[in-house]
Write a protein that holds these residues in place. Structure first.
Motif, PDB file in Angstrom:
ATOM      1  N   SER A 228      27.874 -62.996 -70.921  1.00 35.50           N
ATOM      2  CA  SER A 228      26.780 -62.046 -71.050  1.00 35.50           C
ATOM      3  C   SER A 228      25.454 -62.792 -70.975  1.00 35.50           C
ATOM      4  O   SER A 228      24.467 -62.284 -70.474  1.00 35.50           O
TER       5      SER A 228
ATOM      6  N   THR B 216      26.692 -59.867 -62.523  1.00 32.88           N
ATOM      7  CA  THR B 216      26.814 -58.826 -61.509  1.00 32.88           C
ATOM      8  C   THR B 216      25.584 -58.787 -60.626  1.00 32.88           C
ATOM      9  O   THR B 216      25.614 -58.287 -59.527  1.00 32.88           O
ATOM     10  N   SER B 217      24.533 -59.309 -61.138  1.00 33.76           N
ATOM     11  CA  SER B 217      23.299 -59.239 -60.362  1.00 33.76           C
ATOM     12  C   SER B 217      23.444 -59.984 -59.045  1.00 33.76           C
ATOM     13  O   SER B 217      23.035 -59.511 -58.002  1.00 33.76           O
TER      14      SER B 217
ATOM     15  N   SER C 102      28.239 -40.074 -66.136  1.00 32.68           N
ATOM     16  CA  SER C 102      27.305 -40.544 -65.110  1.00 32.68           C
ATOM     17  C   SER C 102      27.747 -40.116 -63.719  1.00 32.68           C
ATOM     18  O   SER C 102      27.304 -40.659 -62.716  1.00 32.68           O
TER      19      SER C 102
ATOM     20  N   LYS D  58      20.870 -49.270 -58.141  1.00 34.77           N
ATOM     21  CA  LYS D  58      21.438 -49.779 -59.395  1.00 34.77           C
ATOM     22  C   LYS D  58      21.669 -48.601 -60.327  1.00 34.77           C
ATOM     23  O   LYS D  58      20.743 -47.857 -60.634  1.00 34.77           O
ATOM     24  N   VAL D  59      22.875 -48.457 -60.726  1.00 39.84           N
ATOM     25  CA  VAL D  59      23.197 -47.445 -61.720  1.00 39.84           C
ATOM     26  C   VAL D  59      23.922 -48.148 -62.847  1.00 39.84           C
ATOM     27  O   VAL D  59      24.835 -48.925 -62.604  1.00 39.84           O
ATOM     28  N   THR D  60      23.464 -47.911 -64.034  1.00 37.76           N
ATOM     29  CA  THR D  60      24.090 -48.597 -65.152  1.00 37.76           C
ATOM     30  C   THR D  60      25.416 -47.927 -65.486  1.00 37.76           C
ATOM     31  O   THR D  60      25.460 -46.763 -65.838  1.00 37.76           O
ATOM     32  N   LEU D  61      26.444 -48.712 -65.341  1.00 38.62           N
ATOM     33  CA  LEU D  61      27.784 -48.181 -65.572  1.00 38.62           C
ATOM     34  C   LEU D  61      28.543 -49.152 -66.449  1.00 38.62           C
ATOM     35  O   LEU D  61      28.230 -50.331 -66.483  1.00 38.62           O
TER      36      LEU D  61
ATOM     37  N   ARG E 289      31.564 -51.618 -67.590  1.00 40.11           N
ATOM     38  CA  ARG E 289      32.268 -52.644 -66.825  1.00 40.11           C
ATOM     39  C   ARG E 289      33.464 -52.071 -66.101  1.00 40.11           C
ATOM     40  O   ARG E 289      34.187 -51.252 -66.652  1.00 40.11           O
TER      41      ARG E 289
ATOM     42  N   HIS F 157      32.352 -48.378 -60.911  1.00 43.07           N
ATOM     43  CA  HIS F 157      31.477 -48.563 -59.768  1.00 43.07           C
ATOM     44  C   HIS F 157      30.984 -47.224 -59.285  1.00 43.07           C
ATOM     45  O   HIS F 157      31.597 -46.197 -59.535  1.00 43.07           O
ATOM     46  N   LYS F 158      29.886 -47.299 -58.593  1.00 41.77           N
ATOM     47  CA  LYS F 158      29.451 -46.101 -57.896  1.00 41.77           C
ATOM     48  C   LYS F 158      30.508 -45.729 -56.873  1.00 41.77           C
ATOM     49  O   LYS F 158      31.198 -46.593 -56.339  1.00 41.77           O
TER      50      LYS F 158
ATOM     51  N   THR G 199      29.327 -53.185 -56.460  1.00 48.86           N
ATOM     52  CA  THR G 199      28.738 -52.067 -57.180  1.00 48.86           C
ATOM     53  C   THR G 199      29.221 -50.733 -56.663  1.00 48.86           C
ATOM     54  O   THR G 199      29.025 -49.725 -57.331  1.00 48.86           O
TER      55      THR G 199
END
Lengths: 1128, 347
Positions: A495, A535-536, B90, B120-123, B125, B128-129, B157
């Protein structure tokens, strides 16, 4: 993309630096040496090292070693302070020790060692625990450079991050400090890697080896003494012996470390020879050998030792690394000293020669013959514990690395050369001669691959360090195991990592003055990339990761598809491309020599299209073609990465029209990547080397991409950078023109055996149980498409980890890729009995629907070539069947006519029956000749052309004749032609006038004559113009052009000068036309001269190419009517 | 497949709730929507595949998938279920659905799809989209090409889920990038269970032969079955065989089959009786001939004779297309078929 690319090479370089081989070539050699060759390796290593010495890297290495030593010391200190409290120890360890040691110069560090016996002792302890691991990590680093997955690195880095970064992250200054230290020392990358490894070990060590520290203290002292005084060494040795009895393993490790230290010392300036010669250790070592199980090959040590003294410090370092990799025990060190003396005596030239030969041999060596063909048994954990293996030759199913991993997995050790300690020599085909002889001398037991597997199967397990090793996947190193133990911490680290990288990057930018620092930072960043958690850095992370430990796999598994997770990380891992004749190899050499070939003094000539073994030197671009899922894109990326090219990628998801290509690409190619400034402290580290990857060239389609391929060809012509294009269908018309300008590399589907091995190992890593037969079914079902295999495995193993062959077969059958058949395949299936005998009428009808516009034509074209089985070879019966088939085809034609004219598409199934099913039924047998493209299409277009010509002639002659258009074709064309050509044939130059008169009588234009010639030409008849001398023809044309002809029709003034080129210069047509009219008269003379020779050809070719093309040459100044039409 | 389709069309659980609330016959939404499954267990048919997807729905990290199968087996429903269970709340932000009604040219793929993939969508772990491309086989080749690299580059992603009827229209590179899941037609039993459930929920009166007729007309297509059931139920209030065939106006294939059998025997008189009956019912000659064609292809008879029959049918069909669609032509066909049958054994 750019950034990623950018990073990857940097990372690679650093890694390489860490391993001690900065240059890629050097790396390769090293790798080779390490793994395959017995004798040559040392020599090669020497060369490499020499190279290294020239470069800064040597310094780096040295410094790194020093650093590592310092780190060890630091760690020791830390440990001593906080042995049991891990979190505390982590952060503090680094800081206190680092400040003093890192900043300190080499001499200072030495002094420290000498002076602070305690610290050294501690260090030794650490080393003891971690030696194997450490060595492994180093080995990994080496491997990673060349071929192995980067996960280990990422892990180590991650772990590094875990331990270090916490403090760093929290307090940026802290971070900077350690890094600064690194930079001072030199390459921090190596340090960091080792550092991490050490930390990992520390933890283990802490658990197990707290008591050892006291014992080891003497060793530390011992080391220092050795370094400076032989006498002291002896004393130390005595101490060591006592220690060894107690903890032989630890001692060994300590010795290794000591060795390392020695080397580092040597590097610093202390002569190693003295130590070795003087060292009473040898005696001790021998004693130890007898006592200890883990005896490592002496050769290696010798080699390493030899290398060290002879060559520059860099060599020594590398040797150290090798030793570490091999996990040699302290005995080795002794051996090494002995060997060292021996080696010195031998002349270097010989070695070089040997090495060269061996290297050449190695190059020629192929991979395993049947990778993955053998089932790898599951042995008891640690069953090979204490055994030392030497691998030689090429095995049947296992890659050498796989074998080594396998052995390591079960606790065995793999060394590169044979010593008395070697338990087994595992032989494959083409084993190294020197190893064989040595083995015979020493009486080492020899095994083949099966023997090794049997050994694993049968030996009882030992439970020394079983937990870690068990868990480890083959590729995983001990580091990973450590990481696992630390799992909770790891999570935190993960993290943290992204933050880390962010923090680090700015800091690096700030602290650019010191180049070393920046490198360290870059490493960190690379590591963050590699770590799955980030992930970035999405796109980059999958690349860097590949085969690695289960741990990583599971961690990454949440985020990545298998396809990404197991993406090959280096050129060597690409399935089916390991050979030296493989496309990847070719691409690599092509790209490597690109600059030389294109801008060197000697311009390579265009190779003949069927020349073999062409290296593509002539071409500026390469075209990779092949079915999907064989690794084209991956290969291109990895090759670029390996050679340090920045990659600009354009794929089908980018608009690639003529204009955008012009703008975007030309702009991109003049760009420089700035990351180099950040990572290399402003030196000209920006790689000016770019490569343009045009992925999915066959996807350039539609309005959006108009002119894209043409523009790409233009780009290639003037390219200053290599261009790599990729496509699936090489025979696509658009690609064909492109292929002329490209180095053609065709990727074939890998064979099942080639895929099986890697897939098995992935299954193993994912915990899937699958039988090879079942896997074969999957592979077949996916049509050898590796990517699809992985996808299928993912899905099918989702619910059930134990995959049965039967189920797989069923699934594979169902999932079989539905490939649209081409008309050729359809036609073959229609007629070939063996292919359609299992089909029912619906499936047969479906064949027709693959392409119902051209399918019937194929059937019609090819049905006479079938040898029907029903007829049994009798002519009459065959004829009857042919008649039936022809009747059915005729019916089908009727139906089609009806469909098209009445728009009655409900009849389509009927046509399927008539045009495909019935002929297939009657004529089922086998095709006796190649399937041909339907000539109907060509004939039809020819008919259309003739029709047009007749129309034109008819129009021109209308005032003088009474016939219809058809009459012009059937009746007039011959005589009118003769009226023109006969005088020319008969009288030559004198006949010109008569001929021209003939022309004017019928109001014909010059190109009408060509049309006439073509129309009146029947197969088997000689062309009358053939007999006319070119001189005469020229005179005729000139005379004709001179006279002004009154024509009863309007003559279009559009004309084209050179139609041959029109195709390419379609855009510039209009300008040309204008010019032409001015030039007409002036050029006509020249044209005649030129055309004179070519005239005959033109006439001939005119028949084939069409009327317009035939009129090119002679056209002279006459404005041409409808040249454009005729072209196509 | 069939199972999944069935749930899609008529999800039993949903139907229960909805049926009870809305009343059986007053529902204003088509039953296929009303009973479309929203969770995996409701999906009928293709149990294995659905079970696997269910595992992915729990674990996350779905690969790119292509679901191929005939219409009405639950392809779209499966994908929507998957997306819903993966993404939960989401769903709205993280799912992009494009079907054939949306423009999906090469531009859209290059712009809209790519942009969405880059978003970017916060999901949580492992989530995925998801980009759902329904009816992917109707996408042009160019658009599919443009999709290729996008699928790979943003796989961290974004995942793709494609549904299509015929997988061969998906270009090979796309197939290579996806796990191919094939749905098969639903069995009659699977459709029947759903039909019974729906009937129960909608409180329909039905006869067994009526449901059988519905099954016959649906041919394993759950959507069709539900539509037919609904039309019959709303038109007549009672699901019987006659009503069903009245609604789904089609010469009864079984009659045609009998007719062909008579031709094979050969028994022209009997065959003609059936034909005359059909003609009297008012069926168009074109309909009859196309059914004859279909039935003949499926009928169990000697292969060469079958081909002869089909050929004759084809000739007759051609004549009809030219405008001579009369009873005489059909009778002539029957006569020729009979003569073929007579000649066949001799030859």
């Amino acid at each position: 993309m750019d950034i990623r690319n950018y990073f990857s090479p940097v990372g690679a370089k650093k890694k390489s630096g860490a391993s001690s081989l900065p240059k890629k070539d050097a790396k390769k050699k090293n790798v080779i040496i390490d793994s395959d060759e017995d004798d040559p390796p040392p020599q090669v290593v020497k060369r490499q090292r020499i190279e290294d010495s020239d470069s800064d890297d040597d310094i780096f290495e040295i410094t790194s070693k020093k650093k590592s030593d310092k780190k060890n010391e630091e760690k020791n200190k830390n440990k001593s302070k906080k042995l049991k409290s891990l979190p505390k120890s982590e952060s503090p360890k680094l800081k206190p020790a680092a400040a003093a040691e890192f900043f300190g110069s080499n001499p200072v560090s030495r002094k420290e060692k000498k002076s602070s016996s305690h610290t050294k002792e501690e260090v030794i302890e650490v080393i003891d625990d971690g030696d194997d691991d450490f060595s492994k990590t180093l080995a990994q680093l080496d491997e990673e450079e060349t071929h192995k997955p980067k996960k280990p690195i990422s892990d180590s880095k991650a772990s590094h991050n875990e331990e270090k970064p916490k403090p760093n992250e929290n307090s940026p200054p802290n971070k900077i400090k350690p890094e600064e230290k690194h930079s001072n020392l030199s390459q921090s990358s190596k340090l960091s890697a080792r550092f991490r490894a050490f930390e990992c070990r520390k933890r283990e060590h802490e658990e197990a080896s707290i008591p050892k520290s006291t014992k080891e203290d003497p060793k530390l002292l011992h080391r220092d003494k050795k370094i400076k005084l032989a006498s002291t060494e002896k004393i130390v040795e005595s101490k060591d012996e006592s220690v060894t009895k107690k903890d032989s393993h630890k001692e060994e490790k300590a010795r290794d470390k000591e060795r390392e230290k020695k080397k580092s010392d040597e590097v610093r300036g202390i002569t190693p020879k003295k130590e070795k010669k003087e060292s009473p250790w040898k005696v001790k070592d021998e004693a130890k050998k007898t006592t200890e199980n883990k005896i490592t090959p002496k050769k290696e040590i010798k080699e390493s030792s030899k290398k060290k003294p002879k060559n520059t410090p860099g060599k020594k370092l590398s040797s150290d690394i090798e030793i570490e990799v091999k996990k040699e025990s302290p005995k080795k060190v002794d051996d090494g000293s002995n060997g060292h003396t021996e080696q010195e005596s031998t002349p270097q030239d010989e070695k070089k020669n040997n090495a060269r030969e061996a290297y050449m041999k190695f190059l020629r060596r192929s991979g395993p013959a049947n990778p993955g063909s053998k089932v790898i048994p599951e042995g008891k954990p640690g069953c090979l514990q204490g055994l030392v293996f030497v691998l030689s030759g090429v095995y049947d199913s296992l890659d050498r690395e796989e074998a080594a991993e396998l052995i390591k997995e079960y606790g065995g050790r793999v060394t590169t050369s044979i010593s008395r300690n070697t338990s087994y020599l595992v032989l494959g085909s083409e084993p190294g001669q020197s190893k064989l002889t040595k083995a015979e001398q020493l009486g080492t037991k020899q095994l083949d691959e099966d023997g090794l597997l049997d050994l694993i199967r049968t030996l009882p397990g030992k439970e020394s360090k079983p937990d870690n090793k068990m868990d480890q996947s083959k590729a995983s190193c001990k580091l990973k195991a450590f990481a696992r133990e630390k799992k909770p911490a790891v999570v935190v680290e993960e993290s943290v990592t992204p933050d880390d990288t962010q923090l680090v990057k700015p800091s690096s930018a700030v602290s650019t003055p010191s180049p070393k620092k920046s490198k360290a930072f870059s490493q960190v960043s690379v590591s963050s990339q590699g770590s799955p958690a980030s992930t970035s850095s999405a796109s980059s992370s999958p690349r860097t990761q590949s085969l690695s430990s289960q741990e990583i796999a599971t961690r990454a598994g949440d985020v990545l598809m298998w396809v990404d997770k197991y993406k090959p990380a280096s050129v060597k891992n690409i399935i089916g491309q390991q050979g030296d004749r493989s496309n990847v190899r070719k691409l690599l050499t092509w790209l490597k020599n690109w600059q030389l070939n294109q801008f060197g003094d000697k311009k390579p000539t265009r190779p003949s299209p069927w020349a073999k073994g062409d290296n593509g030197a002539f071409f500026k671009a390469a075209l990779l073609s092949g079915p999907p899922g064989v690794g084209k894109t991956t290969s291109a990326h990895l090759v670029c990465k390996e050679l340090g090219f920045d990659v600009v990628e354009l794929n089908a998801s980018d608009a690639r029209s003529k204009r955008t290509l012009e703008n975007v690409v030309s702009e991109l190619l003049t760009n420089k990547v700035l990351t180099g400034y950040a990572t290399s402290q402003g030196e000209d580290k920006t790689s000016a080397r770019h490569a343009l990857l045009m992925d999915e060239v066959d996807g350039m389609s539609g309005n959006e991409d108009r002119g894209g391929v043409q523009e790409l060809i233009g780009l290639i012509k003037k390219a200053k950078i290599p261009i790599i294009a990729m496509c699936n269908d090489r025979n696509h018309p658009k690609i064909r023109s492109l292929a002329n300008h490209c180095f053609d590399l065709r990727f074939q589907k890998p064979r099942i055996e080639q895929i099986r091995g890697p897939m098995m190992s992935i299954c193993f890593r994912e915990g899937i149980k699958i039988k090879p037969e079942a896997l074969d079914q999957v592979i077949l079902g996916a049509n050898q498409d590796i990517r699809q295999i992985l996808h299928h495995l993912t899905v099918w193993s989702a619910a059930e980890k134990n995959l049965q062959a039967d189920d797989m077969k069923k699934e594979a059958e169902r999932a079989k890729k539905n490939i649209k058949k081409g008309p050729w395949d359809v036609c073959r299936t229609v007629f070939t009995l063996s292919e359609h005998k299992d089909m029912n009428i619906h499936q047969k009808a479906d064949l027709f629907f693959h392409d119902y516009s051209i399918g019937p034509l194929f059937v019609q074209e090819n049905y006479p070539k079938v040898m029907p089985r029903e007829a049994g070879g009798k002519r009459v019966a065959t004829l009857e069947l042919l008649a039936k088939t022809a009747g059915s085809l005729a019916d089908g034609d009727l139906v089609e006519k009806l469909i098209r004219s009445h728009n009655a598409w409900s009849l389509l199934p009927t046509q399927a029956i008539f045009s495909s099913v019935v002929p297939g039924t009657h004529m089922s047998g086998h095709l006796s000749a190649q399937i041909e493209f339907p000539r109907w299409l060509g004939n039809n277009s020819r008919r259309n052309k003739f029709d047009r010509l007749m129309q034109e002639l008819h129009m021109h002659m209308r005032l003088n004749i009474s016939g219809s258009k058809l009459d012009v074709g059937m009746d007039y064309s011959g005589p009118v032609r003769d009226s023109v050509t006969r005088p020319l044939v008969k009288n030559g130059m004198e006949g010109v006038k008569e001929a021209v008169e003939g022309m004017t009588t019928y109001d014909l234009l010059r190109e009408d004559l060509d049309a006439l010639l073509e129309l009146a030409q029947w197969p088997g008849v000689k062309d009358p113009m053939m007999n006319v001398e070119s001189k005469v023809k020229a005179a005729f044309t000139r005379t004709f052009n001179k006279d002004s002809h009154m024509s009863p029709f309007a003559v279009p003034t559009i004309a084209k000068k050179k139609k041959v080129k029109v195709g390419e210069e379609a855009y510039g047509e209009e300008e040309e036309e204008e010019e032409e009219e001015d030039d007409d008269i002036a050029t006509s003379g020249m044209i005649k001269q030129k055309k004179g020779a070519a005239a005959k050809k033109d006439v001939q070719s005119g028949k084939e190419k069409g009327g317009a093309s035939s009129s090119k040459g002679k056209g002279g100044g006459v404005p041409k009517g409808r040249g454009g039409k005729g072209k196509k | 497949m069939a199972d999944t389709e069935a749930p899609m069309d008529t999800d039993p659980p949903k139907t229960y709730t909805q049926a009870t609330t809305s009343g059986s016959k007053s529902a204003h939404i088509p039953w296929i929507e009303k009973y479309r499954p929203t969770i995996f267990p409701e999906i009928v048919g293709n149990e294995e595949t659905v079970a696997r997807l269910e595992v992915f729905a729990k674990q996350g990290n779905v690969p790119n998938i292509i679901i191929a199968g005939p219409p009405g087996v639950g392809k779209t429903t499966t994908i929507l279920c998957l997306a819903r269970s993966l993404l939960g709340s989401s769903y709205k932000e993280a799912v992009m659905e494009l079907n054939a009604s949306n423009e999906r040219g090469i531009d859209v793929v290059r712009n809209k799809v790519k942009m969405f993939a880059q978003q970017k969508v916060t999901l949580p772990r492992g989530r995925h989209k998801i980009i759902v491309l329904d009816e992917a086989d109707s996408m042009t080749d160019g658009a599919q090409q443009a999709l290729r690299r996008t699928m790979e580059l943003y796989s961290n992603t974004t995942r793709f889920a494609l549904a299509c009827n015929s997988s061969e229209k998906i270009i090979e590179p796309i197939q290579s990038r996806c796990a191919m899941l094939r749905y098969s037609k639903l069995s009659d039993a699977q459709v029947l269970t759903k039909l019974l459930e729906v009937c129960k929920k909608e409180d329909l009166s039905y006869t067994d032969s009526g449901l059988e007729a519905v099954l016959f007309t649906a041919q394993g297509d759950m959507r069709q079955a539900l539509n037919n059931l609904q039309s019959t139920a709303q038109g007549f209030g009672h699901v019987s065989s006659e009503n069903v065939f009245k609604v789904c106006d089609e010469p009864h294939p079984i009659l045609i089959k009998d007719m062909i059998q008579h031709c094979i025997t050969p028994n022209f008189d009997e065959a003609y009786k059936i034909l005359a009956h059909l003609w009297k019912l008012g069926y168009a000659a074109e309909d009859i001939i196309s059914i004859i064609f279909r039935v003949t292809k499926n009928i169990n008879m000697a292969e060469f004779l079958k081909l002869e029959f089909i050929k004759e049918t084809g000739y007759t069909h051609m004549r009809m297309v030219r405008g001579t669609s009369s009873l005489l032509q059909l009778s002539g066909l029957l006569a020729r078929l009979c003569s073929k049958s007579i000649a066949a054994p001799a030859s």
